[in-house]
Design a protein around this motif. Structure first.
Motif, mmCIF file in Angstrom:
data_model
loop_
_atom_site.group_PDB
_atom_site.id
_atom_site.type_symbol
_atom_site.label_atom_id
_atom_site.label_comp_id
_atom_site.label_asym_id
_atom_site.label_seq_id
_atom_site.Cartn_x
_atom_site.Cartn_y
_atom_site.Cartn_z
ATOM 1 N N LEU A 171 4.274 -11.420 -1.907
ATOM 2 C CA LEU A 171 3.780 -10.597 -0.796
ATOM 3 C C LEU A 171 2.603 -11.291 -0.106
ATOM 4 O O LEU A 171 1.912 -12.108 -0.740
ATOM 5 N N PRO A 172 2.351 -10.945 1.158
ATOM 6 C CA PRO A 172 1.138 -11.475 1.800
ATOM 7 C C PRO A 172 -0.092 -10.953 1.063
ATOM 8 O O PRO A 172 -0.090 -9.827 0.533
ATOM 9 N N ALA A 173 -1.144 -11.755 1.019
ATOM 10 C CA ALA A 173 -2.374 -11.313 0.355
ATOM 11 C C ALA A 173 -2.932 -10.056 1.004
ATOM 12 O O ALA A 173 -3.659 -9.284 0.370
ATOM 13 N N SER A 174 -2.564 -9.826 2.257
ATOM 14 C CA SER A 174 -3.060 -8.648 2.982
ATOM 15 C C SER A 174 -2.272 -7.383 2.665
ATOM 16 O O SER A 174 -2.672 -6.275 3.056
ATOM 17 N N SER A 175 -1.155 -7.499 1.962
ATOM 18 C CA SER A 175 -0.326 -6.332 1.651
ATOM 19 C C SER A 175 -1.062 -5.377 0.716
ATOM 20 O O SER A 175 -1.814 -5.795 -0.166
ATOM 21 N N LYS A 176 -0.824 -4.097 0.865
ATOM 22 C CA LYS A 176 -1.499 -3.106 0.022
ATOM 23 C C LYS A 176 -1.032 -3.175 -1.425
ATOM 24 O O LYS A 176 -1.680 -2.640 -2.315
ATOM 25 N N TRP A 177 0.124 -3.826 -1.671
ATOM 26 C CA TRP A 177 0.624 -3.950 -3.040
ATOM 27 C C TRP A 177 0.227 -5.283 -3.701
ATOM 28 O O TRP A 177 0.458 -5.479 -4.878
ATOM 29 N N SER A 178 -0.345 -6.198 -2.936
ATOM 30 C CA SER A 178 -0.538 -7.565 -3.448
ATOM 31 C C SER A 178 -1.542 -7.654 -4.587
ATOM 32 O O SER A 178 -1.530 -8.624 -5.352
ATOM 33 N N THR A 179 -2.430 -6.671 -4.718
ATOM 34 C CA THR A 179 -3.412 -6.702 -5.802
ATOM 35 C C THR A 179 -2.984 -5.841 -6.988
ATOM 36 O O THR A 179 -3.732 -5.720 -7.958
ATOM 37 N N ASN A 180 -1.797 -5.250 -6.914
ATOM 38 C CA ASN A 180 -1.290 -4.451 -8.040
ATOM 39 C C ASN A 180 -1.054 -5.334 -9.252
ATOM 40 O O ASN A 180 -0.662 -6.500 -9.129
ATOM 41 N N ALA A 181 -1.230 -4.756 -10.421
ATOM 42 C CA ALA A 181 -0.912 -5.487 -11.652
ATOM 43 C C ALA A 181 0.599 -5.664 -11.771
ATOM 44 O O ALA A 181 1.085 -6.648 -12.330
ATOM 45 N N SER A 182 1.355 -4.702 -11.245
ATOM 46 C CA SER A 182 2.815 -4.769 -11.253
ATOM 47 C C SER A 182 3.349 -3.808 -10.206
ATOM 48 O O SER A 182 2.615 -2.967 -9.671
ATOM 49 N N LEU A 183 4.632 -3.923 -9.928
ATOM 50 C CA LEU A 183 5.294 -3.050 -8.964
ATOM 51 C C LEU A 183 6.236 -2.091 -9.696
ATOM 52 O O LEU A 183 6.992 -2.511 -10.586
ATOM 53 N N THR A 184 6.201 -0.848 -9.319
ATOM 54 C CA THR A 184 7.107 0.138 -9.888
ATOM 55 C C THR A 184 8.376 0.207 -9.040
ATOM 56 O O THR A 184 8.461 -0.381 -7.953
ATOM 57 N N VAL A 185 9.354 0.954 -9.550
ATOM 58 C CA VAL A 185 10.585 1.160 -8.794
ATOM 59 C C VAL A 185 10.285 1.845 -7.467
ATOM 60 O O VAL A 185 10.856 1.493 -6.421
ATOM 61 N N GLU A 186 9.372 2.792 -7.489
ATOM 62 C CA GLU A 186 9.013 3.504 -6.263
ATOM 63 C C GLU A 186 8.351 2.565 -5.257
ATOM 64 O O GLU A 186 8.555 2.689 -4.046
ATOM 65 N N ASP A 187 7.536 1.616 -5.756
ATOM 66 C CA ASP A 187 6.940 0.617 -4.864
ATOM 67 C C ASP A 187 8.031 -0.208 -4.180
ATOM 68 O O ASP A 187 7.981 -0.460 -2.967
ATOM 69 N N LEU A 188 9.020 -0.630 -4.972
ATOM 70 C CA LEU A 188 10.089 -1.475 -4.435
ATOM 71 C C LEU A 188 10.852 -0.780 -3.312
ATOM 72 O O LEU A 188 11.297 -1.420 -2.362
ATOM 73 N N LYS A 189 11.010 0.514 -3.443
ATOM 74 C CA LYS A 189 11.761 1.261 -2.431
ATOM 75 C C LYS A 189 11.061 1.236 -1.069
ATOM 76 O O LYS A 189 11.694 1.431 -0.029
ATOM 77 N N GLN A 190 9.769 0.970 -1.081
ATOM 78 C CA GLN A 190 9.005 1.013 0.170
ATOM 79 C C GLN A 190 8.830 -0.355 0.828
ATOM 80 O O GLN A 190 8.368 -0.434 1.967
ATOM 81 N N ILE A 191 9.180 -1.414 0.102
ATOM 82 C CA ILE A 191 8.922 -2.766 0.610
ATOM 83 C C ILE A 191 10.201 -3.385 1.167
ATOM 84 O O ILE A 191 11.218 -3.464 0.461
ATOM 85 N N SER A 251 -3.056 -19.592 -1.299
ATOM 86 C CA SER A 251 -4.032 -18.496 -1.376
ATOM 87 C C SER A 251 -3.661 -17.290 -0.525
ATOM 88 O O SER A 251 -4.181 -16.191 -0.741
ATOM 89 N N ASP A 252 -2.774 -17.475 0.449
ATOM 90 C CA ASP A 252 -2.464 -16.357 1.351
ATOM 91 C C ASP A 252 -1.268 -15.529 0.893
ATOM 92 O O ASP A 252 -0.867 -14.572 1.557
ATOM 93 N N LEU A 253 -0.674 -15.896 -0.241
ATOM 94 C CA LEU A 253 0.452 -15.152 -0.797
ATOM 95 C C LEU A 253 0.183 -14.836 -2.262
ATOM 96 O O LEU A 253 -0.451 -15.634 -2.972
ATOM 97 N N ASN A 254 0.663 -13.702 -2.731
ATOM 98 C CA ASN A 254 0.500 -13.302 -4.132
ATOM 99 C C ASN A 254 1.849 -12.944 -4.736
ATOM 100 O O ASN A 254 2.714 -12.366 -4.053
ATOM 101 N N PHE A 255 2.018 -13.278 -5.998
ATOM 102 C CA PHE A 255 3.210 -12.871 -6.746
ATOM 103 C C PHE A 255 2.842 -11.658 -7.586
ATOM 104 O O PHE A 255 1.877 -11.701 -8.358
#
Length: 296
Positions: A171-191, A251-255
Motif C-alpha cells: 500500500l502507499p505509505a499515505s494509506s490509512k491501512w499502511s501502518t496496521n500490524a496486519s489486515l483483516t478480512v473486513e479491511d481487504l473488502k474495502q481496498i 520508503s513510499d510503500l509499505n507491506f
C-alpha cells in the motif's frame, strides 16, 4: 608397465610375504608369484630374497619401492588434479526462473556459491510467475524454477525448500491501512486490489480467507509486481502479493501482512529426465546441500 604391477610389488614389500600380499589384493598366490618373477626378469635383478620364511627386500628392491611409491602418488595426484580442473572448467549456461518472493534471496545465495566453484558457467535469471516458469520448463527455455506453492507440479522433479514468505498487500505509505500490524478480512473488502493471476493460488487464498472473488474489490490481476507498484503509488489499488516482492529500501510503500493466511512455501522444480547436463546436475546438487545446511 601397468600400474597394477607396481601395486603388486608394493603389497609384497609391505607384507613381506607373497601369500599375505595375495590375500590383501584378493588375487591368487600363484598369480602374484608369477607377476613378481616376470618383473624381476624384466629388471634383470632380484627384488627380494627369502630369509627364514620371510621375504627380505634387496637394495635394488628398496630403490624400486621408493620410486614405485612416488609413481603411484604422482598418478593419484594427477588424476585428482585433472578431475578438479575439469570440475572448475565446467562450462555452459543454466537458465533459472524465479517467482517474486523472498525465495529470490535463497536463489541468489546458491548462485553466488555456484559461481565461486564454477566461474565459467553462465547464469540467466528470469522473474516469472509460477505458470510461466512451468511453461518455459516445458519449452526447454528454462532449466530450473524457484516457485511458490501451491502449484500443480506433479510432472516435475521437485526439491522442497525451507524458506518461507508471507502474504499481504503493498500500500502507499499515505494509506490509512499502511501502518496496521496486519489486515483483516473486513479491511481487504474495502481496498481496491490487484490479485495474483495464477488461478490456483487465487482460489486457494480466497478459500483460506473464507471469501469469494465477489466479496473483494478486485481491480485487476497481475503476474509480476514490478509494474503494479506504479498503480500502488498512484493510489489506484493495493497489490496482493508476497512480502519478498517489495524491493528493499522503498520508503513510499509499505507491506502489510494479512491475518488468517498461512506462510508461503517454496520448491525448486526441473524436468524429469534420465540424463541432465553436467552444469545443471551440479547446480541441483549444490542447491540441495545449501538447503540442508540452512535447515540445520
Amino acid at each position: 608397465m601397468e600400474i597394477k604391477i607396481l601395486e603388486y610389488f608394493l603389497a609384497i614389500a609391505q607384507e613381506k610375504s607373497i601369500s599375505a600380499a595375495a590375500r590383501k589384493l584378493h588375487v591368487t598366490q600363484p598369480t602374484l608369484s608369477r607377476q613378481l618373477k616376470v618383473l624381476e626378469e624384466d629388471l634383470g635383478t632380484e627384488l627380494f630374497v627369502r630369509n627364514n620364511h620371510e621375504l627380505v627386500i634387496t637394495p635394488a628392491g628398496q630403490l624400486y619401492q621408493k620410486r614405485s611409491e612416488q609413481i603411484i602418488y604422482l598418478i593419484e595426484q594427477t588424476n585428482k588434479d585433472v578431475r578438479t580442473l575439469n570440475a572448475h572448467n565446467l562450462i555452459g549456461t543454466i537458465s533459472i526462473g524465479c517467482t517474486q518472493t523472498n525465495i529470490a534471496d535463497f536463489m541468489a545465495d546458491v548462485i553466488s556459491r555456484f559461481h565461486s566453484k564454477f566461474p565459467s558457467v553462465k547464469i540467466d535469471v528470469y522473474d516469472l510467475s509460477v505458470d510461466d516458469i512451468k511453461m518455459y520448463l516445458d519449452q526447454r527455455v528454462l532449466d530450473v524454477g524457484f516457485i511458490m506453492r501451491p502449484a500443480e507440479i506433479e510432472k516435475y522433479a521437485e526439491l522442497s525448500l525451507d524458506d518461507i514468505d508471507q502474504w499481504g498487500v503493498i500500500l502507499p505509505a499515505s494509506s490509512k491501512w499502511s501502518t496496521n500490524a496486519s489486515l483483516t478480512v473486513e479491511d481487504l473488502k474495502q481496498i481496491p486490489l490487484l490479485v495474483p493471476r495464477n488461478v490456483l493460488i487465487q482460489s486457494n487464498l480466497l478459500m483460506r480467507l473464507g471469501l469469494s472473488s465477489l466479496d473483494l474489490n478486485i481491480l485487476g490481476k497481475q503476474n509480476l509486481v514490478t509494474n503494479s507498484l506504479k498503480l500502488v503509488r498512484a493510489n489506484v489499488a493495493g497489490c496482493f502479493c508476497a512480502k519478498g516482492a517489495l524491493p528493499a529500501g522503498i520508503s513510499d510503500l509499505n507491506f502489510v501482512p494479512i491475518e488468517k493466511l498461512p506462510s508461503i512455501t517454496h520448491s525448486m522444480i526441473w524436468r524429469r529426465e534420465s540424463h541432465l547436463r553436467e552444469p545443471l546436475t551440479r547446480f541441483i546438487e549444490l542447491t540441495k546441500l545449501v538447503s540442508e545446511s540452512d535447515g540445520e
